[in-house]
Motif scaffolding. Structure first.
Motif, PDB file in Angstrom:
ATOM      1  N   LYS A 142     -30.098   6.012  31.595  1.00  0.00           N
ATOM      2  CA  LYS A 142     -31.162   6.310  32.554  1.00  0.00           C
ATOM      3  C   LYS A 142     -32.081   5.099  32.699  1.00  0.00           C
ATOM      4  CE  LYS A 142     -31.124  11.270  31.620  1.00  0.00           C
ATOM      5  NZ  LYS A 142     -31.892  12.449  31.152  1.00  0.00           N
ATOM      6  N   ALA A 143     -32.489   4.846  33.936  1.00  0.00           N
ATOM      7  CA  ALA A 143     -33.344   3.686  34.216  1.00  0.00           C
ATOM      8  C   ALA A 143     -34.636   4.124  34.892  1.00  0.00           C
ATOM      9  CB  ALA A 143     -32.610   2.676  35.090  1.00  0.00           C
TER      10      ALA A 143
ATOM     11  N   TYR B 152     -38.031   2.440  37.024  1.00  0.00           N
ATOM     12  CA  TYR B 152     -38.384   1.257  37.807  1.00  0.00           C
ATOM     13  C   TYR B 152     -39.881   1.258  38.112  1.00  0.00           C
ATOM     14  CZ  TYR B 152     -33.354   1.593  38.591  1.00  0.00           C
ATOM     15  OH  TYR B 152     -32.002   1.714  38.422  1.00  0.00           O
TER      16      TYR B 152
ATOM     17  N   THR C 182     -36.278  -4.307  44.356  1.00  0.00           N
ATOM     18  CA  THR C 182     -36.135  -3.297  43.311  1.00  0.00           C
ATOM     19  C   THR C 182     -35.182  -2.189  43.748  1.00  0.00           C
ATOM     20  OG1 THR C 182     -38.374  -3.724  42.519  1.00  0.00           O
ATOM     21  CG2 THR C 182     -37.368  -1.651  41.841  1.00  0.00           C
ATOM     22  N   SER C 183     -35.302  -1.782  44.987  1.00  0.00           N
ATOM     23  CA  SER C 183     -34.426  -0.739  45.514  1.00  0.00           C
ATOM     24  C   SER C 183     -32.966  -1.174  45.454  1.00  0.00           C
ATOM     25  CB  SER C 183     -34.826  -0.406  46.950  1.00  0.00           C
ATOM     26  OG  SER C 183     -33.994   0.591  47.490  1.00  0.00           O
TER      27      SER C 183
ATOM     28  N   GLY D 228     -31.761  -1.040  41.903  1.00  0.00           N
ATOM     29  CA  GLY D 228     -31.523   0.347  41.541  1.00  0.00           C
ATOM     30  C   GLY D 228     -30.213   0.869  42.094  1.00  0.00           C
ATOM     31  N   LYS D 229     -29.907   0.477  43.316  1.00  0.00           N
ATOM     32  CA  LYS D 229     -28.650   0.906  43.937  1.00  0.00           C
ATOM     33  C   LYS D 229     -27.460   0.320  43.189  1.00  0.00           C
ATOM     34  CE  LYS D 229     -26.255   0.915  48.407  1.00  0.00           C
ATOM     35  NZ  LYS D 229     -26.330   0.471  49.833  1.00  0.00           N
TER      36      LYS D 229
ATOM     37  N   SER E 174     -27.029   2.161  39.967  1.00  0.00           N
ATOM     38  CA  SER E 174     -26.491   3.490  40.251  1.00  0.00           C
ATOM     39  C   SER E 174     -24.978   3.441  40.417  1.00  0.00           C
ATOM     40  CB  SER E 174     -27.150   4.068  41.504  1.00  0.00           C
ATOM     41  OG  SER E 174     -26.584   5.308  41.857  1.00  0.00           O
TER      42      SER E 174
ATOM     43  N   THR F 289     -31.273   7.557  37.579  1.00  0.00           N
ATOM     44  CA  THR F 289     -32.705   7.283  37.655  1.00  0.00           C
ATOM     45  C   THR F 289     -33.445   8.291  36.800  1.00  0.00           C
ATOM     46  OG1 THR F 289     -32.528   6.375  39.888  1.00  0.00           O
ATOM     47  CG2 THR F 289     -34.712   7.107  39.175  1.00  0.00           C
TER      48      THR F 289
ATOM     49  N   CYS G  44     -35.698  -0.174  31.497  1.00  0.00           N
ATOM     50  CA  CYS G  44     -36.895  -0.256  32.347  1.00  0.00           C
ATOM     51  C   CYS G  44     -36.868  -1.582  33.092  1.00  0.00           C
ATOM     52  CB  CYS G  44     -38.170  -0.167  31.529  1.00  0.00           C
ATOM     53  SG  CYS G  44     -38.432   1.426  30.733  1.00  0.00           S
TER      54      CYS G  44
ATOM     55  N   GLY H  57     -34.249   2.818  48.751  1.00  0.00           N
ATOM     56  CA  GLY H  57     -34.719   3.542  47.578  1.00  0.00           C
ATOM     57  C   GLY H  57     -34.949   4.991  47.929  1.00  0.00           C
TER      58      GLY H  57
END
Length: 457
Positions: free
Chosen positions: A11-12, A14, A26-27, A30-31, A34, A40, A50, A160
């Motif tokens: 799990k992350a 942001y 950042t988005s 995150g993608k 994923s 998330t 983190c 995001g």
């Protein structure tokens, strides 16, 4: 080689500070995580990873970055903590000394963030006693380069948890304004090709995207790397018919050509919405700042936009209390902005930045004067924004709705960036990312939006 197996089920969390460009990056990170099987972290959950994307536009921003890092370390004990962004580029050693930080990446390394993260994460997972995860660890490493050596470009087109997509079209800046550290944090101006950006816009459309915001540090400087022009990028993106709206996040006045204004005024999808940094309306201060224009040029660009697009929303960046800004210089700024048909002011106080040439300017503005000047400009901004909104009460407009928290009012924006509000009782999940014609009513209670009087279709 990225070991995706090591990330399955992790799990992350942001945290992003600063500009739209940072949020876009950042988005994208995150993608990418994923796609490697990383989830998330939800509110209240402890994350395994983190990622903090930092800003360093002011000393206040630096302080907020440090606070955010400490907070993330405290809320996610034992997590692998990565810090990147402008503050990471400028102060890597200071960040690496914060207990709990594992990896600090500068601007050059950001493009390979996932690879750096994978290498360091796997190394820590195989060498750290995971039974002692609550113990602060000190395995921080960092990678940074000098401004001239920052040459990589990290592509980014993502949304995001937002409705709009943010497409990074440019990075870095060659201007070296006296108050600014951005060239040191992000390097010189560089950009990808028009062809690659069109492909990213098409990919966003295939995911259901309807609106894209073009982001960058100095996007009017687009083309330094590829020999192309920003106007040609605009024309190429306008031809991606599945995208129904584009917005330009910010454009330096000296780079805002009449050709671009005229094209956007008649374009299919570029909205009547501009954001143009002024910083100061005093020519004396503009020279001290080493800006590339004067107040007359700025005023001419505003008039030119309004002639071509009478309904255009125009936002303006203004800095108060810069060294050299005497009371008379501030009054010149106030009077200029009062006289122009602009919609909203983004006001921020000048902050001393180590290493900048502004520190050589002898006249220093007190904190009390900065606060008073900010207050006056924010009051002027409220007057102008509300006057602009008032013009559209009772009119029909097309609104792109954005997802609302359960039980909360739904919001969206018209083509010319008037924020609208639909009461929670009338909001529906299926309205998210939909373009709907509405009739606009009066202001909502806090006057931050116009209420929707009627859904037309």
């Amino acid at each position: 080689m990225i070991d995706t197996a090591a990330f399955q089920g992790k799990k992350a969390a942001y945290y992003t500070l600063g500009c739209k460009l940072n949020f876009s990056e950042t988005s994208t990170f995150g993608k990418m995580l994923s796609e490697m099987g990383v989830l998330t972290a939800q509110k209240g959950e402890v994350a395994d990873i983190c990622l903090i994307n930092t800003c360093s536009v002011t000393e206040v921003a630096d302080h907020k970055c440090r606070q955010a890092i400490h907070r993330m370390v405290r809320q996610h004990p034992g997590a692998f903590v990565v810090v990147t962004g402008c503050y990471a580029q400028l102060e890597p050693a200071r960040i690496s000394n914060i207990d709990g930080v594992d990896l600090v990446l500068g601007s050059n390394e950001k493009a390979q963030l996932i690879q750096f993260l994978s290498d360091a994460f796997v190394r820590r997972e195989t060498t750290t006693d995971r039974c002692d995860v609550a113990t602060p660890h000190k395995t921080a490493t960092y990678h940074t380069e000098k401004t001239k050596d920052i040459k990589t470009f990290a592509p980014s087109c993502s949304r995001g948890n937002r409705t709009r997509y943010f497409l990074k079209v440019q990075d870095g800046c060659d201007y070296f304004c006296t108050y600014c550290t951005i060239p040191y944090a992000r390097g010189f101006s560089r950009n990808p090709s028009i062809e690659s950006l069109v492909a990213q816009a098409q990919a966003a459309a295939s995911e259901g995207g309807k609106e894209i915001v073009l982001t960058g540090v100095n996007i009017g400087d687009f083309g330094k790397t590829t020999g192309e022009r920003f106007i040609d990028l605009v024309k190429a993106l306008d031809a991606v018919e599945a995208i129904q709206r584009y917005r330009i996040s910010s454009m330096e006045p000296d780079l805002l050509s009449d050709e671009l204004i005229d094209y956007c005024a008649r374009s299919r999808a570029f909205m009547p919405h501009w954001h143009i940094p002024l910083q100061s309306g005093s020519d004396t201060v503009l020279k001290l700042m080493h800006r590339h224009y004067n107040s007359e040029l700025f005023a001419d660009k505003i008039r030119r936009i309004k002639e071509a697009m009478p309904d255009a929303f125009i936002g303006v960046d203004v800095m108060v209390g810069c060294r050299g800004e005497t009371p008379a210089c501030f009054e010149e700024t106030y009077e200029l902005l009062q006289s122009l048909d602009v919609t909203q002011l983004h006001v921020f106080p000048y902050s001393e930045r180590p290493g900048t040439s502004a520190l050589n300017i002898p006249y220093v503005v007190s904190d009390a004067d900065k606060r008073e000047r900010s207050r006056r400009l924010l009051e002027l901004s409220d007057q102008k924004t509300q006057a602009f909104y008032r013009r559209y009460i009772g009119t029909e407009a097309e609104v792109l709705f954005e997802k609302a928290p359960r039980g909360k009012a739904m919001h969206g924006f018209t083509k010319n960036y008037v924020r609208v509000e639909l009461p929670a009782a009338k909001a529906k999940a299926e309205y998210d990312n939909q373009l709907i014609n509405v009739r606009l009513g009066d202001f909502n209670p806090d006057r931050s939006a116009l209420k929707i009087e009627e859904l037309k279709s």
